[in-house]
Every structure is written in C-alpha cells, then in structure tokens.
Design a protein around this motif. Structure first.
Motif, PDB file in Angstrom:
ATOM      1  N   GLY A 161     -11.478 -33.964   6.226  1.00  0.00           N
ATOM      2  CA  GLY A 161     -10.161 -33.732   6.682  1.00  0.00           C
ATOM      3  C   GLY A 161      -9.455 -32.871   5.845  1.00  0.00           C
ATOM      4  O   GLY A 161      -8.204 -32.639   6.071  1.00  0.00           O
ATOM      5  N   TYR A 162      -9.730 -31.956   4.746  1.00  0.00           N
ATOM      6  CA  TYR A 162      -8.777 -31.220   3.895  1.00  0.00           C
ATOM      7  C   TYR A 162      -8.529 -30.108   4.305  1.00  0.00           C
ATOM      8  O   TYR A 162      -9.246 -29.560   5.082  1.00  0.00           O
ATOM      9  CB  TYR A 162      -9.803 -31.299   2.372  1.00  0.00           C
ATOM     10  CG  TYR A 162      -9.910 -32.627   1.946  1.00  0.00           C
ATOM     11  CD1 TYR A 162      -9.003 -33.274   1.411  1.00  0.00           C
ATOM     12  CD2 TYR A 162     -11.552 -33.086   1.906  1.00  0.00           C
ATOM     13  CE1 TYR A 162      -9.418 -34.744   0.538  1.00  0.00           C
ATOM     14  CE2 TYR A 162     -11.820 -34.175   1.435  1.00  0.00           C
ATOM     15  CZ  TYR A 162     -10.640 -34.981   0.746  1.00  0.00           C
ATOM     16  OH  TYR A 162     -10.929 -36.355   0.086  1.00  0.00           O
ATOM     17  N   SER A 163      -7.575 -29.443   3.790  1.00  0.00           N
ATOM     18  CA  SER A 163      -6.988 -28.199   4.301  1.00  0.00           C
ATOM     19  C   SER A 163      -7.985 -27.071   3.693  1.00  0.00           C
ATOM     20  O   SER A 163      -8.842 -27.406   2.724  1.00  0.00           O
ATOM     21  CB  SER A 163      -5.580 -27.844   3.955  1.00  0.00           C
ATOM     22  OG  SER A 163      -5.714 -27.889   2.413  1.00  0.00           O
ATOM     23  N   GLU A 164      -7.873 -25.940   4.298  1.00  0.00           N
ATOM     24  CA  GLU A 164      -9.099 -24.905   3.892  1.00  0.00           C
ATOM     25  C   GLU A 164      -8.783 -24.491   2.315  1.00  0.00           C
ATOM     26  O   GLU A 164      -9.502 -24.169   1.439  1.00  0.00           O
ATOM     27  CB  GLU A 164      -8.899 -23.804   4.776  1.00  0.00           C
ATOM     28  CG  GLU A 164      -9.803 -24.081   6.022  1.00  0.00           C
ATOM     29  CD  GLU A 164     -11.138 -24.458   5.695  1.00  0.00           C
ATOM     30  OE1 GLU A 164     -11.757 -23.384   5.289  1.00  0.00           O
ATOM     31  OE2 GLU A 164     -11.380 -25.336   6.091  1.00  0.00           O
ATOM     32  N   ARG A 165      -7.380 -24.528   2.116  1.00  0.00           N
ATOM     33  CA  ARG A 165      -6.914 -24.237   0.556  1.00  0.00           C
ATOM     34  C   ARG A 165      -7.760 -25.313  -0.360  1.00  0.00           C
ATOM     35  O   ARG A 165      -8.195 -24.838  -1.254  1.00  0.00           O
ATOM     36  CB  ARG A 165      -5.331 -24.441   0.603  1.00  0.00           C
ATOM     37  CG  ARG A 165      -4.912 -24.261  -0.952  1.00  0.00           C
ATOM     38  CD  ARG A 165      -3.524 -24.407  -0.981  1.00  0.00           C
ATOM     39  NE  ARG A 165      -2.860 -23.237  -0.029  1.00  0.00           N
ATOM     40  CZ  ARG A 165      -1.654 -23.472   0.409  1.00  0.00           C
ATOM     41  NH1 ARG A 165      -0.985 -24.372   0.419  1.00  0.00           N
ATOM     42  NH2 ARG A 165      -1.241 -22.308   0.938  1.00  0.00           N
ATOM     43  N   VAL A 166      -7.637 -26.578   0.003  1.00  0.00           N
ATOM     44  CA  VAL A 166      -8.377 -27.556  -0.876  1.00  0.00           C
ATOM     45  C   VAL A 166      -9.898 -27.183  -0.670  1.00  0.00           C
ATOM     46  O   VAL A 166     -10.521 -27.417  -1.793  1.00  0.00           O
ATOM     47  CB  VAL A 166      -8.119 -29.015  -0.388  1.00  0.00           C
ATOM     48  CG1 VAL A 166      -8.751 -30.133  -1.123  1.00  0.00           C
ATOM     49  CG2 VAL A 166      -6.360 -29.120  -0.601  1.00  0.00           C
ATOM     50  N   VAL A 167     -10.530 -26.916   0.490  1.00  0.00           N
ATOM     51  CA  VAL A 167     -11.895 -26.940   0.550  1.00  0.00           C
ATOM     52  C   VAL A 167     -12.151 -25.674  -0.393  1.00  0.00           C
ATOM     53  O   VAL A 167     -13.299 -25.772  -1.088  1.00  0.00           O
ATOM     54  CB  VAL A 167     -12.245 -26.414   2.079  1.00  0.00           C
ATOM     55  CG1 VAL A 167     -13.567 -25.999   2.045  1.00  0.00           C
ATOM     56  CG2 VAL A 167     -12.043 -27.617   2.831  1.00  0.00           C
ATOM     57  N   MET A 168     -11.581 -24.642  -0.327  1.00  0.00           N
ATOM     58  CA  MET A 168     -11.812 -23.402  -1.314  1.00  0.00           C
ATOM     59  C   MET A 168     -11.794 -23.663  -2.647  1.00  0.00           C
ATOM     60  O   MET A 168     -12.642 -23.613  -3.525  1.00  0.00           O
ATOM     61  CB  MET A 168     -10.892 -22.130  -0.989  1.00  0.00           C
ATOM     62  CG  MET A 168     -11.172 -20.996  -1.870  1.00  0.00           C
ATOM     63  SD  MET A 168     -10.163 -19.798  -2.097  1.00  0.00           S
ATOM     64  CE  MET A 168      -8.846 -20.615  -3.257  1.00  0.00           C
ATOM     65  N   LEU A 169     -10.770 -24.449  -3.030  1.00  0.00           N
ATOM     66  CA  LEU A 169     -10.503 -24.911  -4.486  1.00  0.00           C
ATOM     67  C   LEU A 169     -11.650 -25.955  -4.995  1.00  0.00           C
ATOM     68  O   LEU A 169     -12.348 -25.558  -5.801  1.00  0.00           O
ATOM     69  CB  LEU A 169      -9.280 -25.320  -4.652  1.00  0.00           C
ATOM     70  CG  LEU A 169      -8.561 -26.003  -6.130  1.00  0.00           C
ATOM     71  CD1 LEU A 169      -8.824 -24.821  -6.916  1.00  0.00           C
ATOM     72  CD2 LEU A 169      -7.301 -26.777  -5.810  1.00  0.00           C
ATOM     73  N   VAL A 271      -4.861 -18.587   1.341  1.00  0.00           N
ATOM     74  CA  VAL A 271      -5.593 -19.525   2.281  1.00  0.00           C
ATOM     75  C   VAL A 271      -4.885 -20.515   2.971  1.00  0.00           C
ATOM     76  O   VAL A 271      -4.135 -21.559   2.278  1.00  0.00           O
ATOM     77  CB  VAL A 271      -6.640 -20.013   1.346  1.00  0.00           C
ATOM     78  CG1 VAL A 271      -7.617 -20.993   2.339  1.00  0.00           C
ATOM     79  CG2 VAL A 271      -7.858 -18.833   0.943  1.00  0.00           C
ATOM     80  N   LYS A 272      -5.051 -20.561   4.191  1.00  0.00           N
ATOM     81  CA  LYS A 272      -4.265 -21.595   5.142  1.00  0.00           C
ATOM     82  C   LYS A 272      -5.331 -22.060   6.346  1.00  0.00           C
ATOM     83  O   LYS A 272      -6.309 -21.649   6.204  1.00  0.00           O
ATOM     84  CB  LYS A 272      -2.918 -20.902   5.701  1.00  0.00           C
ATOM     85  CG  LYS A 272      -2.106 -20.347   4.757  1.00  0.00           C
ATOM     86  CD  LYS A 272      -0.763 -19.923   5.480  1.00  0.00           C
ATOM     87  CE  LYS A 272       0.146 -19.413   4.487  1.00  0.00           C
ATOM     88  NZ  LYS A 272       1.566 -18.672   5.167  1.00  0.00           N
ATOM     89  N   GLY A 273      -4.704 -23.051   6.833  1.00  0.00           N
ATOM     90  CA  GLY A 273      -5.542 -23.620   7.938  1.00  0.00           C
ATOM     91  C   GLY A 273      -6.201 -24.693   7.810  1.00  0.00           C
ATOM     92  O   GLY A 273      -6.352 -25.339   6.454  1.00  0.00           O
ATOM     93  N   ARG A 274      -6.920 -25.648   8.716  1.00  0.00           N
ATOM     94  CA  ARG A 274      -7.414 -27.010   8.575  1.00  0.00           C
ATOM     95  C   ARG A 274      -8.353 -27.073   9.696  1.00  0.00           C
ATOM     96  O   ARG A 274      -7.957 -26.939  11.005  1.00  0.00           O
ATOM     97  CB  ARG A 274      -6.436 -28.119   8.462  1.00  0.00           C
ATOM     98  CG  ARG A 274      -7.250 -29.240   8.220  1.00  0.00           C
ATOM     99  CD  ARG A 274      -6.259 -30.464   8.528  1.00  0.00           C
ATOM    100  NE  ARG A 274      -5.042 -30.294   7.667  1.00  0.00           N
ATOM    101  CZ  ARG A 274      -4.760 -30.621   6.394  1.00  0.00           C
ATOM    102  NH1 ARG A 274      -5.866 -31.656   5.859  1.00  0.00           N
ATOM    103  NH2 ARG A 274      -3.648 -30.593   5.625  1.00  0.00           N
ATOM    104  N   VAL A 275      -9.703 -27.108   9.150  1.00  0.00           N
ATOM    105  CA  VAL A 275     -10.743 -27.156  10.362  1.00  0.00           C
ATOM    106  C   VAL A 275     -10.574 -28.960  10.982  1.00  0.00           C
ATOM    107  O   VAL A 275     -10.449 -29.033  11.989  1.00  0.00           O
ATOM    108  CB  VAL A 275     -12.141 -27.096   9.792  1.00  0.00           C
ATOM    109  CG1 VAL A 275     -13.097 -27.391  11.120  1.00  0.00           C
ATOM    110  CG2 VAL A 275     -12.009 -25.607   9.544  1.00  0.00           C
TER     111      VAL A 275
END
Length: 292
Positions: A161-169, A271-275
């Motif tokens: 459930g993490y945001s895409e910013r966190v996913v990238m990082l 980077v924004k958004g959340r899957v």
C-alpha cells in the motif's frame, strides 16, 4: 470439502507473500543476494580449472561459466519464486499506473551513454565469441536484477500500500543493497560505496523507465544493454582493464552517472500516485493471477 496438505501449504506460502510490505521486500532481496553469492562460490569451486580468473573476458568460456552462469541460475530460481506465488501475470503485465512524459528523460539518459560506449569500445581487443558471450551476460544481469528489484520488490511494496514515491525510493535502495555485497568479493569499501550510490541512481532510472514504457521488460532490456557495453568499453567489471577503449569518450559516458543520481533526487519530489494493494490484487485477478 477438506483441504489437502499440499493446498494448505500452497495457500500458506502465497498468503505470506501476497500482503506485501517493505520488510518482505528487504527479506527477499537479502535472500537473493545470499543465494547469488552461494551459487558463485559453488560455481567457482566446480569450474576453477575452466575459468581464467585473471582474464575473465579473454575467452567466451570464462565469461559464460565464470560470470554468466551464477546470474542465470539465480535469475531462474527467482523466476521460480515468482511462479510459485502466482505473480507472473502481474509482474509482466502492463504497469498498473501510467508514467508521466518527464520520465522519458530517464530512458534518454540511459541510452546516450550506451551509444557512447559502443563508439568508444576497442572492438579489436575482443573476438566475436567473447562479444556475444558478454551480450548474453548482459541479458542475464538485466533479467535477474530487474526481476528481483523492479519486479518482485516493486510488487511487494505496492501490495503493502505504499505510495509510488516510496516504491521508487525503496526499490532503488534495494537495488543498491544488492551491490553492497561486492565488499565480500574483496572490493575496497570506497569503491563499494561509490557503486552503491551509483546503483541507487541507476535503479531510479530503471523504475522511471518501467513506469513510462509501461513494462518491466523494457527496463530489463535497458539494463541488459548497460552492463555489457560498460564491460566491453572499460575492459572489466567495476574496473578498467587493458582492453579499455577511448578514454575521452568513456569520461563523457561516466558523467551520466551523476545525472542519474541528480534525476533520482529530483524524482523523489516529482513521483506521485499510489497503486495500493487492492488495485494490485484486482490487476492480478484480471490477468489470471491468484485471487485473494
């Protein structure tokens, strides 16, 4: 109807991984790194008389057996894990969140030094067999490392459930973590630190490339073109060998490493958004994956 022991075991295995989470992404990355190191040790022991450790890129056998084989085996086992949890359709499907036009910058930044290194390479220093072996090595590296980080790692983080910013990082940090194990092979701590910083930036480029192209496969191919062109141009892995090509062009190509890091830092803010875990599950259902 009673559930068989095999079905219960499969349900428990998939049930453990399906909710995702950052610590599971770290766990699977550490397991992969340990597995790769173990395979490498066994490989070096079994084929010590076949591989020329002092000149790995002097003949195709040394490239294929000494370098490519451990990565190929590790990649195959990683693919087996993906199959065992039913994520093959999800990981290789179109990205569940669209990229943004600015993300094409990452693709361009990766492609330009690839072209420069192709021009800079001292092709006369290699036989055609060695060149083909190194290209195959690149495919193995691109497949295995992207599958474990941008494939499994990103999937676990999105399921968490993490945001895409966190996913990238975090996925980029996991990619850097993979390369920190180079210290085990005897590399100097300074070189390992430089490699970790670079791989964080390059990992972010791969994430952005995956997002904007919509597929993990394109990130695999970009990665697969980066490593072999670097090896052939510099004459070695993480070092410059006697077969190194044009020094001036290689210096220009190396400047893009700084561009990766800079864009990665900027991307943290862009980077924004959340899957979200529920959307990942719905995508898995639509593509024929496991229903949860």
């Amino acid at each position: 109807m009673p559930v068989s022991d095999d079905s219960a075991a499969a349900s428990g295995w998939k049930g453990f991984w399906n909710p995702g989470g950052w610590w599971k992404a770290v766990l699977i990355t550490v397991v992969y790194a340990a597995m790769y190191q173990g395979i490498g040790w066994v490989n070096a022991t079994l084929f010590s008389g076949v591989v020329d450790e002092k000149n790995l890129f002097g003949d195709p056998t040394s490239v294929l057996i000494g370098v490519a084989l451990p990565i190929l085996v590790a990649g195959g086992l990683t693919l087996l894990f993906v199959w065992s949890v039913g994520w093959l359709p999800t990981i290789f499907a179109r990205q569940p969140i669209a990229g943004r036009p600015w993300m094409w910058i990452a693709v361009v930044l990766v492609l330009i030094p690839i072209v420069i290194r192709l021009v800079a390479t001292n092709w006369s220093a290699y036989s055609m067999q060695v060149v083909l072996a190194v290209l195959l090595l690149g495919l193995c590296i691109g497949f295995a490392e992207e599958l474990i980080t941008r494939g499994i790692g990103v999937n676990l983080l999105r399921r968490g459930g993490y945001s895409e910013r966190v996913v990238m990082l975090l996925s980029s940090l996991l990619f850097a973590l993979l390369h920190s194990t180079n210290i085990i092979t005897g590399q100097s701590p300074l070189l390992v630190l430089i490699t970790v910083v670079y791989t964080f930036g390059f990992g972010a480029m791969m994430y952005l490339s995956m997002r904007v192209t919509g597929s993990l496969v394109w990130a695999m191919l970009l990665h697969a073109a980066t490593d072999p062109t670097t090896i052939l141009a510099t004459g070695g892995i993480d070092s410059t060998g006697g077969a190194a090509g044009d020094a001036g062009l290689l210096t220009i190509a190396s400047l893009f490493n700084y561009a990766y890091i800079l864009l990665a830092l900027i991307a943290i803010f862009l980077v924004k958004g959340r899957v979200g875990s529920s959307r990942v599950r719905r995508a898995s259902d639509r593509s024929g994956g496991d229903r949860e």
